[in-house]
Design an enzyme around this catalytic site. Structure first.
Site, PDB file in Angstrom:
ATOM      1  CG  HIS A 266      52.544 -12.855 -32.261  1.00 11.53           C
ATOM      2  ND1 HIS A 266      51.598 -12.646 -31.292  1.00 11.53           N
ATOM      3  CD2 HIS A 266      52.008 -12.312 -33.403  1.00 11.53           C
ATOM      4  CE1 HIS A 266      50.552 -12.021 -31.808  1.00 11.53           C
ATOM      5  NE2 HIS A 266      50.778 -11.809 -33.092  1.00 11.53           N
ATOM      6  CG  HIS A 305      51.852  -8.989 -23.498  1.00 12.68           C
ATOM      7  ND1 HIS A 305      51.447  -7.786 -24.027  1.00 12.68           N
ATOM      8  CD2 HIS A 305      51.248  -9.957 -24.218  1.00 12.68           C
ATOM      9  CE1 HIS A 305      50.618  -8.028 -25.022  1.00 12.68           C
ATOM     10  NE2 HIS A 305      50.482  -9.334 -25.176  1.00 12.68           N
ATOM     11  CG  ASP A 361      50.845 -17.806 -26.224  1.00  9.25           C
ATOM     12  OD1 ASP A 361      49.841 -18.318 -26.738  1.00  9.25           O
ATOM     13  OD2 ASP A 361      51.420 -16.816 -26.705  1.00  9.25           O
TER      14      ASP A 361
END
Ligand code: CMC
Length: 427
Positions: A266, A305, A361
């Site tokens: 995460h 994802h 990210d």
């Protein structure tokens, strides 16, 4: 028969039930009518990782993962990133509307008036060793606020909820900067309420040296916070909703959310990406690294994802910001590795067939590093950006009459009842 129903036949018994369909969902509890024996518990759904379970009705954030769409309160993320400020977005998430000019002035002043942290919190932050991970410190910081502000337990009082939300938004950057500077053995820098939110944060961190924060960097920070501000029912937000469903105070709930965010799958992914890029070290090593990914030895961090099966719209914006930041800071050589890694992966059948694209990210850490943040603090920056989303989701939960304490079921596969064994009967 109404068309807005689902008819289910249990082939074990021939029993047929009809369940209402609302918003493309059926009420899971309706399945409990399906039993083989009258005293059976009844049918449930099995959904590890909640891949197909809606746990709430929400009006905060919309994500269409197939089409790469993200909207806060209906506004496309691209427009918010281009035109809004972080505190304006926080207002949008918490209150559901973009503030008027005068309301925004009041709101900015209200949050910035809460930027001083308590003496007790400072004392706590000084107890951590220099090598303590900043996310561990952040969990403790927010948890400690529960003890410092016991009135936060009045979770059914709407005014009190807002007061705690504003306090958390105001104090988080100060506590993070205090902890960071303390780790380095530097004296804290006082918050400056006259500055913008991100400007003040960078000022307190001391990343601009002695001078003023470069407006390009302050704006980049603000946009990165906007991009992280909410993402509907992700792991940390779901953790927060679970905790808050027991009427726990918001600091305990947010501390729990930060714990969930810490993991490398995460919010910890931004830190993991930087370590991965450093380990790859050179573009010539990319093919060998991707072979290891495909052999399932390692994951390509910053890729994939649960919801996006298309390019994460946030990643596209982050990639663009990177080059704007480099104009000020000078380039980060890891960007070349990242760009080539992305390009090679997106042409490889392993990633194409699984619809794995860069997520938020993948490029954010490269920017943070160019701005002078140490790698281990990256997930903290994610948490700081996500705070308004967590708080908006908490407020929504607390005023949702359909919500009950979160309490999933299990499929018990353990031993049936058996008698206790005395010590000499055990093998
Ligand atoms: N590298 C290599 N293979 C991957 C990756 C990856 N990053 N992500 C997914 N896969 C493969 C996975 O092995 C599986 O293959 P197979 O079907 O052959 O077993 C398939 O793709 C589906 O993956 P999954 O693990 O079932 O997908 P998930 O929805 O459970 O996990 C994820 C989503 C984000 C945890 C995962 O994609 C991942 O671990 N990514 C790397 C960590 C990361 O970047 N996390 C940040 C997410 S975005 C920020 C946030 O909101 O947290």
């Amino acid at each position: 028969m109404s068309e807005q129903t689902l008819t289910i036949t249990d082939n074990r018994t021939g029993q047929t039930i009809e369940l209402p369909i609302e918003n493309d969902t059926i009420p899971a509890i309706g399945l409990r009518q399906l039993k083989v024996q009258a005293d059976d518990f009844g049918m449930m759904v099995y959904d590890p990782g909640y891949t197909n379970t809606a746990s709430c009705k929400s009006r905060v954030t919309f994500v269409d993962g197939d089409r790469g769409i993200l909207r806060y309160r209906g506004y496309p993320i691209e427009q918010l990133a281009e035109k809004s400020t972080f505190l304006e977005v926080a207002h949008l998430l918490l209150f559901g509307v973009l503030p008027t000019a005068s309301k925004l002035t009041d709101w900015n002043a209200r949050v910035m008036a809460q930027t001083q942290i308590d003496r007790g919190l400072k004392a706590l932050l000084k107890t951590f060793d220099a090598d303590a991970h900043p996310m561990g410190i952040l969990v403790s910081t927010v948890g400690a606020m529960s003890a410092l502000y016991p009135e936060s337990k009045q979770v059914h009082d709407g005014r009190n909820r807002l007061q705690q939300a504003v306090r958390l938004l105001g104090q988080l950057p100060t506590a993070i900067a205090f902890a960071y500077r303390n780790r380095l053995g530097l004296p804290p820098t006082d918050p400056d309420g006259a500055l913008g939110y991100s400007d003040n944060f960078l000022h307190m961190m001391g990343l601009s040296g002695d001078g003023e924060v470069d407006p390009v960097l302050a704006r980049a920070m603000d946009v990165l916070f906007i991009l992280h501000a909410d993402h509907e029912q992700n792991c940390s937000t779901s953790a927060l909703r679970n905790i808050a469903s027991s009427d726990a105070d918001p600091y305990c709930a947010v501390a729990g959310a930060i714990g969930a965010l810490y993991g490398p799958l995460h919010g910890g992914a931004n830190e993991a990406v930087l370590r991965m890029l450093a380990e790859i070290g050179s573009t010539k090593n990319i093919p060998a690294f991707l072979d290891r990914v495909k052999n399932r030895e390692v994951r390509l961090m910053g890729f994939g994802h649960r919801v996006y099966k298309n390019y994460d719209p946030r990643a596209q914006i982050v990639k663009k910001i990177a080059y704007e930041v480099f104009e000020v800071t000078g380039t980060n050589p890891l960007i070349d590795i990242a760009v080539e890694l992305e390009g090679t992966a997106l042409e490889d059948d392993y990633f194409v067939s699984r619809r794995l694209y860069p997520n938020v990210d993948f490029y954010s850490g490269i920017i943070y590093q160019a701005m002078g943040f140490p790698v281990e603090i990256f997930p903290v920056l994610f948490a700081l950006g996500r705070a308004p989303g967590w708080l908006a989701q908490w407020m929504e939960l607390m005023s949702d009459a359909e919500q009950r304490i979160a309490r999933p079921r299990q499929i018990y596969l353990g031993e049936a009842e058996r008698p206790y064994l005395s010590m000499d009967e055990r093998g």
